[in-house]
Design a protein around this motif. Structure first.
Motif, PDB file in Angstrom:
ATOM      1  N   LEU A 119      49.109  16.471 -22.474  1.00 34.19           N
ATOM      2  CA  LEU A 119      48.108  17.074 -23.223  1.00 34.19           C
ATOM      3  C   LEU A 119      47.131  15.981 -23.760  1.00 34.19           C
ATOM      4  O   LEU A 119      45.888  15.999 -23.305  1.00 34.19           O
ATOM      5  N   LEU A 120      47.585  14.980 -24.278  1.00 30.22           N
ATOM      6  CA  LEU A 120      46.430  13.922 -24.823  1.00 30.22           C
ATOM      7  C   LEU A 120      45.952  13.231 -23.808  1.00 30.22           C
ATOM      8  O   LEU A 120      44.991  12.951 -23.894  1.00 30.22           O
ATOM      9  N   ILE A 157      49.859   5.592 -26.511  1.00 30.27           N
ATOM     10  CA  ILE A 157      50.204   7.084 -27.142  1.00 30.27           C
ATOM     11  C   ILE A 157      51.803   6.806 -26.964  1.00 30.27           C
ATOM     12  O   ILE A 157      52.257   6.679 -25.995  1.00 30.27           O
ATOM     13  N   GLY A 158      52.369   7.446 -28.045  1.00 33.63           N
ATOM     14  CA  GLY A 158      53.927   7.491 -28.282  1.00 33.63           C
ATOM     15  C   GLY A 158      54.055   8.491 -29.489  1.00 33.63           C
ATOM     16  O   GLY A 158      53.242   9.385 -30.026  1.00 33.63           O
ATOM     17  N   LEU A 163      43.124   2.169 -30.366  1.00 32.25           N
ATOM     18  CA  LEU A 163      44.293   2.055 -31.015  1.00 32.25           C
ATOM     19  C   LEU A 163      45.306   2.609 -30.817  1.00 32.25           C
ATOM     20  O   LEU A 163      45.304   3.458 -30.184  1.00 32.25           O
ATOM     21  N   PRO A 164      46.532   2.436 -31.366  1.00 30.17           N
ATOM     22  CA  PRO A 164      47.834   3.015 -30.784  1.00 30.17           C
ATOM     23  C   PRO A 164      47.852   4.298 -31.658  1.00 30.17           C
ATOM     24  O   PRO A 164      47.517   4.436 -32.695  1.00 30.17           O
ATOM     25  N   PHE A 165      48.210   5.393 -30.929  1.00 36.77           N
ATOM     26  CA  PHE A 165      48.420   6.535 -31.501  1.00 36.77           C
ATOM     27  C   PHE A 165      49.960   6.982 -31.469  1.00 36.77           C
ATOM     28  O   PHE A 165      50.455   6.999 -30.613  1.00 36.77           O
ATOM     29  N   ALA A 188      55.480   7.621 -22.949  1.00 39.07           N
ATOM     30  CA  ALA A 188      54.847   7.096 -23.938  1.00 39.07           C
ATOM     31  C   ALA A 188      54.720   5.568 -23.583  1.00 39.07           C
ATOM     32  O   ALA A 188      55.600   5.111 -22.713  1.00 39.07           O
ATOM     33  N   ASN A 189      53.811   4.945 -24.173  1.00 38.17           N
ATOM     34  CA  ASN A 189      53.920   3.519 -23.967  1.00 38.17           C
ATOM     35  C   ASN A 189      53.788   2.784 -25.317  1.00 38.17           C
ATOM     36  O   ASN A 189      53.264   1.608 -25.426  1.00 38.17           O
ATOM     37  N   VAL A 190      53.924   3.418 -26.375  1.00 39.66           N
ATOM     38  CA  VAL A 190      54.196   2.853 -27.647  1.00 39.66           C
ATOM     39  C   VAL A 190      55.164   3.780 -28.629  1.00 39.66           C
ATOM     40  O   VAL A 190      55.552   4.956 -27.837  1.00 39.66           O
TER      41      VAL A 190
END
Length: 275
Positions: free
Chosen positions: A269-270, A3-4, A250-252, A25-27
């Motif tokens: 939150l996510l 998530i990023g 998947l990346p978000f 974030a990690n993306v």
């Protein structure tokens, strides 16, 4: 969970990676150049290597480069079409040079020339740009369907992909706000939407998610992003999306109307909503 959000590279690629770390974030996603212009900065390879070191050290997922909004590969105007091809070709080449896995763009607007005409223009351009020797995958973004946009339904995306010679290098980025506005009920029937996508395009083509709430009602064909939980999609549906077995890995990438602190709160939150 990958998530990023969208981050600027105006201060460099390394700085963007540092900011991503700061907000949890990690993306992340970034514009390949000025999003509303044609200017582009000179590539600083030392800066790129600084970013790569951070990505490796902190186990980042795939980065996503986003083409500028000004390009229109469906245009009938030679000047507009030529500029769009030049920018996409240059930025796609750069994405490959610095090993960015995904390069996303809005398919374009046929401006009254008809969907079939616009789709063929996009296909012709992609067949000029993609040589088959690249490692970066080009992603077609799902669109809301406002005006004469192409990409408002899965059939149009399939038609584009089907015409590209090196179609193994073409995938899809699904924007939750856009598909909801285009009439795909990801709130009430996410399973059905994904089944339809799989039947028409193929889930193996789905590589990334733009995770946005929507200011506008369902099936409105308008593009107005909202912060998570503040729109018509809502947190329950967002939770279903990020935890769905076909989507959860998947990346978000968040494109909500936020500053960095807002993105940090949404990422937190996510993570709490993740099963």
């Amino acid at each position: 969970m990958l998530i990023g959000c969208h981050l600027t590279i105006a201060r460099g690629y390394k700085k963007a990676a540092e900011l991503a770390l700061d907000i949890g974030a990690n993306v992340f996603q970034f514009f390949s150049r000025n999003p509303r212009g044609s200017s582009n900065r000179e590539l600083d390879l030392e800066d790129v290597e600084g970013m790569r070191e951070i990505l490796r050290k902190h186990d980042f997922g795939p980065l996503l480069a986003h083409a500028p909004y000004i390009i229109n590969l469906a245009s009938h105007k030679d000047k507009t079409y030529g500029m769009a091809k030049r920018i996409l070709k240059e930025d796609y080449k750069r994405a490959n040079e610095i090993s960015i896995p995904y390069f996303n763009f809005h398919p374009g607007n046929h401006v009254g020339m008809g969907v079939e005409y616009g789709i063929q223009r996009i296909i012709d351009a992609l067949n000029e740009i993609i040589t088959g020797n690249e490692t970066t995958m080009i992603l077609l973004e799902t669109m809301s369907g406002k005006g004469t946009e192409i990409g408002r339904n899965f059939q149009e995306l399939k038609a584009i992909i089907g015409g590209v010679k090196y179609d193994e290098l073409v995938g899809v980025c699904l924007d939750t706000c856009h598909v909801y506005s285009a009439g795909y009920d990801i709130v009430g029937d996410l399973d059905g939407v994904l089944e339809e996508f799989d039947e028409i395009v193929g889930l193996e083509r789905l590589k990334a998610i733009h995770l946005n709430d929507s200011m506008i009602e369902f099936d409105s064909n308008k593009d107005r992003h909202a912060r998570l939980g503040e729109g018509t999609i809502g947190l329950d549906a967002i939770k279903n999306i990020i935890n769905h077995p076909l989507l959860k890995d998947l990346p978000f990438y968040l494109e909500t109307p936020n500053e960095l602190e807002g993105y940090k709160k949404e990422i937190e939150l996510l993570k709490e909503l993740r099963d």
